[in-house]
Structures are given as C-alpha cells and as structure tokens.
Write an enzyme that holds these catalytic residues in place. Sequence first.
Site, PDB file in Angstrom:
ATOM      1  CG  HIS A  36      -8.857  76.962  90.574  1.00 20.70           C
ATOM      2  ND1 HIS A  36      -8.219  77.496  89.480  1.00 20.70           N
ATOM      3  CD2 HIS A  36      -9.267  75.727  90.188  1.00 20.70           C
ATOM      4  CE1 HIS A  36      -8.233  76.629  88.483  1.00 20.70           C
ATOM      5  NE2 HIS A  36      -8.869  75.545  88.885  1.00 20.70           N
ATOM      6  CB  CYS A  80     -11.941  74.052  88.104  1.00 22.40           C
ATOM      7  SG  CYS A  80     -11.275  72.578  88.912  1.00 22.40           S
TER       8      CYS A  80
END
Length: 483
Positions: free
Chosen positions: A153, A161
């Site tokens: 992202h 992430c």
Amino acid sequence: MRLRNLVATAAVAALLAGCTNDTLDTAAVDLSTVKNKTEYQLSSKMAAEMSKLGMQKTSPIALRIFKEEGTLEVWKANTANRFQLLKSYKICAWSGKLGPKVKEGDRQAPEGFYPLFPHQMNPNSKYYLAINTGYPNTYDRANGRQGTHLMIHGACSSSGCYSMTDEQMVEIFAMARDAFKGGQQSVQLQAFPFRMTAENMARHRNNPNIDFWKMLKVGYDQFEVTKRPPEINVCEKKYVFNQQGSGAFNPGGQCPAMSTPPALQMAMSTFDKGYQLDYDKAMKKYDGMVWYEPSEAERKAIVAKQRAGRELAYAPTGNSIDAGKLMKASDLEKKLAEQKEAEETKLAVEIQKKELEKATKGGTHVPVPAANPIPQPVLQAAVEQQPAKKSFWSLFSKGEAAEQAPAAVAVAPEQQAAVEPQAQPAGAAAKQARSAAARQNAQPQSTAMASASAEGAAAPATEAPVAVEEPPKKRPFWKIWGN
C-alpha cells in the site's frame, strides 16, 4: 542449446530493461494532476518503454520483492510470454527483520509466493491505494501461520506490510489493473528476504530461517532460468514448483508422485552446477565471518533524515544492507548477548513499573520501605539517663542526697567496649563511681564490695582512681521517735 540461448537472451533483455528503468524510476508522478487515482493512466514515457520491450499495455505482470535491498520489481510479459523487468521501485517501509511472518502481531512482512486476485485490489484504502497479499496462503495455513490485512500500500508506513509512496503506488496499482483487464486471472507476488545468489546464501547460512529460504530458492531459481512465474503447489507442508503430479496435492498430506518437465530439469541441472561453484567460492570468502541482521530501529536510524520536514506518518525504514554488517563470529555472539541483557533489563523495568502502578492504584496505598534489619548499638549515655528506683527505707535515710544520684547500670566488658569511647573525662568517671556507691547502700556490704570490684575491673586503664566516701549507717527503725 536452444533453451540455453533463450535463457541468455532473457538475461540480457532483463539487464537492459533494468538499466533503462533506473531513469524511469526517477520520474515521480505528480499527484496534483491525478484526478482519479483508480483510473490513472501510465505516462507516455512508460508506454514507450513497454512498446520497446515488446509488451502490450494489458499483458500479464509479476511482482518480486527483496527485503534486504528494499526493492519491489514489476515484471511484464512480452509477446513471447517471457517476463522482463519493466520497473524497479525502492520500498519506502517494511517492518520487522528478514524472515517469514508467523503469527498475528509479530510485525513481520510475509515471505513466499502469493497469488493476487482482482478482488484483493482496494481503491478505498486509508493508505491511499492497496493490494492485499492474501496472507496467509495455502502454505502458511498448512503450517499454522496466522495474520490479517497484510498489504502492499501507499502512505510510507508499515506494521507488517510493504509500504510504498503514494506516487509509486498509483503506478503499481495501474499496472495490475491493466493486466487484469487483459485477462490475467492472478498476479504472482514473489516475496524474498534477498536475491538468492550463491554469495547471499553463503552470507546468510547461519540464519535460523535458512531451511525455509532454501525451499523458496527452488522457485526463485526456476524463474531466473525460465523467466516465467513458476506453478505453485503445496504438499507435506512445503512448496513444490512446476511439478507434474499423478494425484491431487494435499497441503498437509503426503505429496503425490511428481516429475519435473525434462526441458526444465536439464536447464536446472546446468544452472545448479554453476551455482555450486559460486557457492564454494563464497564460502571461502566468508570463512569465519557471519552477517549481523539489523533490527527495524537500526534501519530507521540510517534514513532518519528522510523524515525531516514531513508529517509523522511518513516513516521510511531503509534496507538491511546499509544497516547490517559482516562480523567475526565471536564479536557477533558478544553483541547478541549484550542485546539480550538490554532486553531483559527493559522487561524488568516494565514489570516493576506495572507492580508499582498496581500497588498505588487510586492513590490509597503507597508502599512503605521496611525497617533496617541490621541491629543498631545502644549508646551508654542513653542507658545512664534512666534513674534508679528508690527503696522504701531510703525515704528515712540520712544519705538521701547520695540516694538521689543516678544509679550506674552494670554492662558486660564486651558490651562496654562496643558502646563506650576509648577514654572518659574525669567528671564522667567520678559520676560513675558515685552511682556505684549509692547502689551499695541498698545492698549487703559484701555484694556492694563485689560490685565495686567488678566495676573497677571494667573501667579503662586510662582512668584515674576516684576516692569513694562511705555512706553513713542507717538508723534502726525504732529510733525514729527516739532522741
């Protein structure tokens, strides 16, 4: 020979693509001109590069991530359905250290092979744009690994992430969108700890995750040779790549009878021979040396200046190569021991803090320090301040003045040495003698003499003898009313 030539040609093409894309990566997207982030169209410069490499706008893509270098690569299929490197991005932030994600909350970014489907694209992410990695995949679930919401992202902030900048993410999202529009059913994400070259494998040979990485390396090598994403299956709780099975693959069960396509087997045999020579050479280079894998905090310290002047959410972490280093095995052992001691100290402080907060909850109870358990000596002066009791008969004695003097307290020689100073003033010695004389008045003559003798023996040798007046004799009781 034909396969070898194809492999060589693909390697050269990938090298040329990498050189060209270094320039492309410097041209960031101007987000102020992006009216619709989900419908963003790739730049004309990017379209020209794809055309040059024989790629169509909607041809399939594959993503490769290398944690140690902090790199995300986009590979795209050409007209021969062989993948070439289209663009390389610098990962803005990834959390944890090298190694797979195992459980929820461990802050580890996943490693392995993950299929990305259209429904995993999230245009409404609070991190600008996002693509869910699909963790846990079949392999992760077979091995009891857990975790949710592991993404690629934007926003440059990570808690497990792979985070990019918004400018990078709008391009990656657009390339995946176009590939799905072209009919690609799933995009393969290959997440590795590092480029699995012979030298890197030798450098990380002592890492506890080395067996897991050797398993991933099979798929890595096959992509390097074929330039096509490998076919993935899972059985016996492990990955298998490009295997033709005579039965179904059960992730937790026994693998079926498998075979490798002959062309791939021949190509991999040649590749493995060259790899082994390189690995033996690397082992000599790193003999007696081990690699120190830095923490996330150590990586952040390297790129701290990048955060200057930006909002707090912007948190680049840097790569492991810049923060890590080669060390002697003995030096690394010492460093790890120091880190462990520091962690234990920190934990002990946290425990004490929690206990104190619990003890003082509401302000109604505050721990009071315990009394000193070491006994304190009793000073002689304090003992002498206690007056002696008067006997009933002394009320009618003429020696009343002598009776009113404080009585001396007998102290054992060893106790007296502990509490009395080395020498006493003459006045103090006289006072002590008078007290002894007063006590003789209440005792038989023999007892008084014995007491005086004992006190004289206990007195320091430095004291001068003091003359003691003999008290007057008591009058008989019946002579109280007599003349």
